[in-house]
Design a protein around this motif. Structure first.
Motif, short mmCIF file in Angstrom:
data_model
loop_
_atom_site.label_atom_id
_atom_site.label_comp_id
_atom_site.label_asym_id
_atom_site.label_seq_id
_atom_site.Cartn_x
_atom_site.Cartn_y
_atom_site.Cartn_z
N THR A 6 46.26 34.72 35.06
CA THR A 6 46.09 33.65 36.05
C THR A 6 44.68 33.67 36.65
O THR A 6 43.92 34.63 36.45
N LEU A 7 44.38 32.65 37.41
CA LEU A 7 43.11 32.59 38.12
C LEU A 7 42.98 33.77 39.09
O LEU A 7 41.91 34.35 39.23
N ASP A 8 44.07 34.15 39.73
CA ASP A 8 44.02 35.30 40.64
C ASP A 8 43.68 36.58 39.89
O ASP A 8 42.93 37.42 40.40
N ASP A 9 44.22 36.73 38.67
CA ASP A 9 43.89 37.90 37.84
C ASP A 9 42.40 37.90 37.52
O ASP A 9 41.73 38.93 37.61
N ARG A 11 39.94 36.40 39.18
CA ARG A 11 39.17 36.68 40.40
C ARG A 11 39.12 38.18 40.67
O ARG A 11 38.06 38.73 40.96
N ARG A 12 40.26 38.83 40.58
CA ARG A 12 40.34 40.27 40.84
C ARG A 12 39.45 41.04 39.88
O ARG A 12 38.66 41.90 40.29
N ASP A 25 31.97 31.59 46.79
CA ASP A 25 33.33 31.72 47.29
C ASP A 25 34.30 31.65 46.11
O ASP A 25 34.62 30.56 45.64
N LEU A 26 34.72 32.81 45.63
CA LEU A 26 35.66 32.83 44.50
C LEU A 26 37.04 32.36 44.89
O LEU A 26 37.87 32.08 44.03
N ASP A 27 37.32 32.26 46.19
CA ASP A 27 38.63 31.79 46.64
C ASP A 27 38.72 30.27 46.61
O ASP A 27 39.81 29.72 46.75
N ASP A 29 37.91 26.35 44.79
CA ASP A 29 38.32 25.70 43.55
C ASP A 29 37.23 25.94 42.49
O ASP A 29 36.27 25.18 42.39
#
Length: 86
Positions: A6-9, A11-12, A25-27, A29
């Motif tokens: 996922t996008l969260d994966d 980003r991490r 800002d990776l948080d 869009d």
């Protein structure tokens, strides 16, 4: 069945491997932002791919990485490999 990437994966893994440039800002869009615009050059993306490969037990072809210019494209490429590996 293999876990979905996922996008969260992403980003991490980006933050763990290369951090984030000031002002990025990776948080937000970022799905369709170019990695270069987000401050991630080829070396950072190679490190990211290496981390993804180790964590998810897949192999990402260099051509796939070269073509994946955005988070959306990289996520799709990883999920395609996960579906083949399943």
């Amino acid at each position: 069945m293999a876990k979905e990437f996922t996008l969260d994966d992403l980003r991490r893994i980006l933050l763990e491997g290369a951090g984030a440039e000031e002002g990025v800002d990776l948080d937000g869009d970022i799905l369709d932002e170019q990695f270069e615009a987000l401050g991630y050059e080829s070396l950072a993306l190679l490190e990211t791919a290496s981390r993804i490969e180790r964590e998810y037990g897949i192999s990402l072809d260099e051509d796939v990485l070269a073509d994946a210019q955005t988070p959306r494209a990289l996520i799709a490429a990883v999920n395609a490999q996960l579906s083949v590996a399943a």
